[in-house]
Design a protein around this motif. Structure first.
Motif, PDB file in Angstrom:
ATOM      1  N   THR A  75       0.840  -1.191   0.000  1.00 16.34           N
ATOM      2  CA  THR A  75       0.000   0.000   0.000  1.00 16.34           C
ATOM      3  C   THR A  75       0.878   1.246   0.000  1.00 16.34           C
ATOM      4  N   LEU A  76       0.241   2.383  -0.208  1.00 18.20           N
ATOM      5  CA  LEU A  76       0.982   3.641  -0.152  1.00 18.20           C
ATOM      6  C   LEU A  76       1.632   3.830   1.221  1.00 18.20           C
ATOM      7  N   ARG A  77       0.923   3.438   2.269  1.00 22.99           N
ATOM      8  CA  ARG A  77       1.519   3.553   3.598  1.00 22.99           C
ATOM      9  C   ARG A  77       2.674   2.578   3.766  1.00 22.99           C
ATOM     10  N   ASP A  78       2.529   1.347   3.255  1.00 22.03           N
ATOM     11  CA  ASP A  78       3.643   0.392   3.308  1.00 22.03           C
ATOM     12  C   ASP A  78       4.884   0.982   2.642  1.00 22.03           C
ATOM     13  N   ARG A  82       5.597   4.132   1.993  1.00 19.12           N
ATOM     14  CA  ARG A  82       6.116   5.280   2.749  1.00 19.12           C
ATOM     15  C   ARG A  82       6.918   4.809   3.959  1.00 19.12           C
ATOM     16  N   ASN A  83       6.413   3.805   4.668  1.00 21.70           N
ATOM     17  CA  ASN A  83       7.130   3.324   5.845  1.00 21.70           C
ATOM     18  C   ASN A  83       8.460   2.675   5.479  1.00 21.70           C
ATOM     19  N   THR A 100      10.899   5.496   4.506  1.00 23.87           N
ATOM     20  CA  THR A 100      11.331   6.245   5.681  1.00 23.87           C
ATOM     21  C   THR A 100      12.362   5.464   6.483  1.00 23.87           C
TER      22      THR A 100
END
Length: 333
Positions: free
Chosen positions: A172-175, A177-178, A181
């Motif tokens: 996912t987009l959050r995956d 991004r994490n 980071t």
């Protein structure tokens, strides 16, 4: 009279500057070799490496043949099942590092059966120069192959291949991004695996967010069921879209052709100004009806093609400079 507001446009490099490298035959081409992957199963080829000894041998031979980057997965040495276990990676990665100067690229893709933490387990320990990163959640399937298999070597393989029809690879987009980071703190850079045009726009989203900085390495994956199809026109679409989004001087383009499309598409990618990826992860064949006996055979073949076209092959040192990598001395393999 008020004029309608025009949608914002992405400011990139001028077209003439972007396309200057297309005819530059003096540039160096990075060969990536993906040694075993997690999609193919041992029954597809008796030459697919899955023991640590075989993965190590295949990788070292591929580097000696001219691969500047080695893209690595691990497998259970008993039956070839994909595994994320750091203790298995440790049985072959340090030995490869001792015997070659190639850039070691640890996959964060793993398989559709693994959790995100599974897929990141060894990369978090090794903090390598490079990891792969799939740029989106997607259908990813080889299930039509199951109907053509006359027999299976191990009892897990049939369900694994047939089950791909009802599995989704998750990023996912959050995956994403994490992962960016976390691994930015390690100084790790990425092979951004883009299976469709939308993945390039996802990449652009994270570039604009400041989480990805040039030079970045785009691996255009062509021909996987669930992603963009193997038509040559689609390779042009991926290249031109990346140019429009980023400007050609901001990134390195590479091409992965799946299955029987491997050699033709990667050769076309090189002509379009890109780098190339081969290996038994992507195709178990060397030519029509001829199984590749090793990863090195595929590296030798694409190297011969490229040199016949007057291209120069990048060394590992060249690849590190082209991709802005931190260097082997800063990893914990």
């Amino acid at each position: 009279m008020l004029q309608p507001e025009r949608p914002p446009t992405r400011r990139r490099q001028p077209a003439l500057r972007r396309h200057r490298s297309m005819s530059n035959l003096n540039r160096k081409i990075i060969i990536t070799c993906a040694i075993t992957g997690s999609a193919h199963v041992p029954s597809m080829s008796e030459h697919l490496p899955f023991t640590p000894e075989d993965i190590r041998t295949h990788a070292i031979d591929a580097a000696q043949a001219g691969a500047a980057i080695l893209h690595l997965h691990a497998r259970n040495p008993a039956d070839g099942r994909p595994t994320p276990a750091p203790e298995v990676f440790r049985q072959f990665v340090p030995a490869i590092a001792e015997r070659t100067d190639a850039v070691i690229n640890i996959s964060t893709g793993g398989s559709t059966r693994m959790t995100l933490d599974d897929r990141l387990a060894y990369a978090r320990v090794a903090k390598p120069e490079m990891c792969s990163l799939n740029m989106g959640s997607m259908n990813f399937s080889l299930h039509p192959i199951a109907a053509r298999m006359p027999s299976w070597r191990f009892d897990w393989e049939k369900e694994y291949i047939e089950g791909m029809e009802d599995m989704i690879f998750r990023n996912t987009l959050r995956d994403i991004r994490n992962i960016l980071t976390e691994f930015n703190d390690y100084g790790t850079r990425f092979e951004f695996e883009c299976y469709d045009v939308g993945h390039l726009y996802t990449l652009a989203h994270f570039v604009d967010a400041g989480l990805i900085k040039p030079p970045f390495f785009i691996q255009s994956v062509i021909g996987i069921l669930g992603g963009i199809g193997p038509d040559p026109e689609n390779l042009v679409v991926m290249r031109s879209t990346a140019d429009r989004l980023f400007g050609r001087d901001q990134y390195q383009f590479s091409v992965l052709g799946a299955g029987r499309h491997q050699m033709s598409l990667v050769t076309m990618g090189a002509i379009l100004g890109g780098n190339v990826r081969v290996g038994l992860e992507d195709s178990v064949y060397l030519a029509k009806g001829v199984k590749a006996r090793s990863n090195a055979e595929q590296v030798h073949k694409i190297r011969r093609i490229l040199e016949e076209l007057s291209f120069e092959i990048a060394t590992p040192a060249d690849a590190r400079a082209m991709l802005g990598l931190k260097g082997r001395d800063k990893v914990s393999l």
